[in-house]
Scaffold this motif. Structure first.
Motif, PDB file in Angstrom:
ATOM      1  N   TYR A 131       0.835  -1.203   0.000  1.00 23.78           N
ATOM      2  CA  TYR A 131       0.000   0.000   0.000  1.00 23.78           C
ATOM      3  C   TYR A 131       0.863   1.244   0.000  1.00 23.78           C
ATOM      4  O   TYR A 131       2.020   1.227   0.436  1.00 23.78           O
ATOM      5  CB  TYR A 131      -0.903   0.027   1.242  1.00 23.78           C
ATOM      6  N   MET A 132       0.277   2.358  -0.461  1.00 20.26           N
ATOM      7  CA  MET A 132       0.907   3.665  -0.323  1.00 20.26           C
ATOM      8  C   MET A 132       0.136   4.449   0.726  1.00 20.26           C
ATOM      9  O   MET A 132      -1.088   4.541   0.662  1.00 20.26           O
ATOM     10  CB  MET A 132       0.916   4.432  -1.652  1.00 20.26           C
ATOM     11  N   ARG A 133       0.887   4.992   1.687  1.00 23.90           N
ATOM     12  CA  ARG A 133       0.253   5.798   2.733  1.00 23.90           C
ATOM     13  C   ARG A 133       0.340   7.278   2.355  1.00 23.90           C
ATOM     14  O   ARG A 133       1.401   7.769   1.968  1.00 23.90           O
ATOM     15  CB  ARG A 133       0.952   5.568   4.079  1.00 23.90           C
TER      16      ARG A 133
ATOM     17  N   VAL B 264      -4.685  10.559   7.555  1.00 29.67           N
ATOM     18  CA  VAL B 264      -3.889   9.466   6.991  1.00 29.67           C
ATOM     19  C   VAL B 264      -4.797   8.505   6.230  1.00 29.67           C
ATOM     20  O   VAL B 264      -5.785   8.014   6.771  1.00 29.67           O
ATOM     21  CB  VAL B 264      -3.132   8.696   8.090  1.00 29.67           C
ATOM     22  N   SER B 265      -4.457   8.271   4.966  1.00 27.44           N
ATOM     23  CA  SER B 265      -5.199   7.315   4.139  1.00 27.44           C
ATOM     24  C   SER B 265      -4.192   6.404   3.445  1.00 27.44           C
ATOM     25  O   SER B 265      -2.986   6.679   3.421  1.00 27.44           O
ATOM     26  CB  SER B 265      -6.043   8.045   3.091  1.00 27.44           C
ATOM     27  N   ARG B 266      -4.679   5.343   2.887  1.00 29.45           N
ATOM     28  CA  ARG B 266      -3.800   4.462   2.138  1.00 29.45           C
ATOM     29  C   ARG B 266      -4.584   3.771   1.027  1.00 29.45           C
ATOM     30  O   ARG B 266      -5.802   3.615   1.110  1.00 29.45           O
ATOM     31  CB  ARG B 266      -3.138   3.424   3.041  1.00 29.45           C
TER      32      ARG B 266
ATOM     33  N   TYR C 201      -6.719  14.149  -1.854  1.00 29.61           N
ATOM     34  CA  TYR C 201      -6.324  12.741  -1.771  1.00 29.61           C
ATOM     35  C   TYR C 201      -6.758  11.975  -3.016  1.00 29.61           C
ATOM     36  O   TYR C 201      -5.985  11.221  -3.599  1.00 29.61           O
ATOM     37  CB  TYR C 201      -6.934  12.097  -0.515  1.00 29.61           C
TER      38      TYR C 201
ATOM     39  N   LYS D  15      -4.427  10.075  -5.743  1.00 28.72           N
ATOM     40  CA  LYS D  15      -4.553   8.641  -5.989  1.00 28.72           C
ATOM     41  C   LYS D  15      -4.784   8.347  -7.463  1.00 28.72           C
ATOM     42  O   LYS D  15      -4.158   7.437  -8.039  1.00 28.72           O
ATOM     43  CB  LYS D  15      -5.701   8.070  -5.151  1.00 28.72           C
TER      44      LYS D  15
END
Length: 341
Positions: free
Chosen positions: A5-7, A14-16, A72, A76
């Motif tokens: 995963y990418m954080r 904070v998302s991933r 975000y 992404k």
């Protein structure tokens, strides 16, 4: 296998999101965020991770410089590109990484390994960066001309390198990393010419033996002549002389597994060959094939032998003198480790 995963931290939240890559934890270097070399396809995984990291860095820098808001979801969507699809459709994969991976994953014999590394070095000298997409007809022709003009390769030498390149491209095609094979339409011809077999006659070998005994050559030439003459008396290939050690001699016979054929060969050790055995160490101090052949040119000039001698000449010399001494061809074939007469 664990998903990667990418954080992302955006507005302190904070998302991933998943990267469509999987790796066993034991094969992942958490400190440097990359797959370890113990992983089967580590070069491929690391190339994708590097591409994602670069794209993420370029994007954040672009938005900061232009003072544009970056969400975000936008991040992404821009970063998450199917790397495998890009590599297949655009041929953007690193061909050099592909060659390294082939060498690390395959149980190639010594000579095959050496051939692949030689082609790798020649390609890198011709084109420091090389993607699958670059490998078209024009590139191959340019590489061929480079081998002829810059590397001074004779026909068999450059054709052998082109054969290795063709084999690598075929493998890339099987893995769906390339769409088109520049060799496929037959426009690029690869042929092998049977060269004139150069050998030394008995009196020439004796002349070299006398030169070695006098010890008047330069140290590196004296060293090369030592194992060259040993090959003249035993018929060993260059790769076999490299691995030879005196422990292989039992009851005045060399028992050695030939590097090229992987077959056991048993060769009588003649009196002259015994005199040439390493005295302080168990092995000869063998330099590279290229440096060996360069030294042989100087040795032949000193010995006034007007022949284009390479190390492989020793093998032809052994066979030819054996025939002239009346040894049956079937016996010579076995001594040389040939699969057929």
């Amino acid at each position: 296998m664990s998903a990667m995963y990418m954080r992302v931290i955006c507005d302190r939240k904070v998302s991933r999101f998943a990267l469509n890559l999987k790796v066993e934890l034991k094969h992942f270097d958490e400190k440097h965020n990359k797959a370890k070399s113990s992983m089967r396809n580590y070069l491929y995984v690391n190339s994708i991770l590097g591409s994602i990291e670069k794209r993420a860095g370029d994007m954040t820098l672009e938005y900061q410089l232009n003072n544009k808001p970056l969400t975000y979801q936008l991040f992404k969507d821009r970063v998450m590109v199917n790397e495998e699809a890009v590599a297949k459709s655009e041929g953007s994969g690193d061909f050099y990484a592909f060659i390294k991976q082939r060498l690390s994953q395959s149980n190639f014999k010594y000579n095959t390994q050496r051939s692949y590394k030689t082609v790798y070095n020649a390609l890198e000298e011709y084109s420091p960066k090389l993607t699958f997409n670059d490998l078209d007809y024009a590139f191959v022709i340019g590489f061929k001309n480079f081998l002829i003009v810059e590397r001074k390769n004779i026909e068999n030498a450059y054709n052998k390198k082109l054969s290795v390149l063709r084999a690598l491209i075929k493998e890339a095609m099987r893995m769906n990393l390339m769409k088109e094979n520049p060799f496929e339409d037959g426009k690029i011809k690869i042929r092998h010419i049977n060269p004139h077999r150069i050998f030394l006659e008995l009196h020439e070998v004796q002349k070299l033996q006398a030169l070695y005994t006098k010890g008047i050559l330069k140290p590196h030439q004296q060293n090369v002549l030592q194992y060259f003459l040993f090959a003249c008396y035993t018929g060993l290939r260059f790769s076999d002389v490299e691995q030879f050690n005196t422990d292989m001699i039992i009851n005045n016979k060399i028992s050695i597994v030939a590097e090229k054929t992987n077959e056991m060969v048993v060769i009588p050790v003649l009196a002259e060959a015994k005199k040439l055995l390493p005295k302080e160490e168990k092995q000869f101090k063998v330099t590279s094939n290229q440096k060996t052949n360069e030294a042989l040119k100087g040795i032949m000039l000193t010995a006034k032998i007007k022949k284009n001698v390479t190390f492989h000449t020793a093998r032809h010399t052994f066979a030819t003198i054996a025939v002239s001494c009346g040894i049956p061809i079937e016996v010579i074939s076995k001594l040389l480790g040939h699969s057929d007469i």
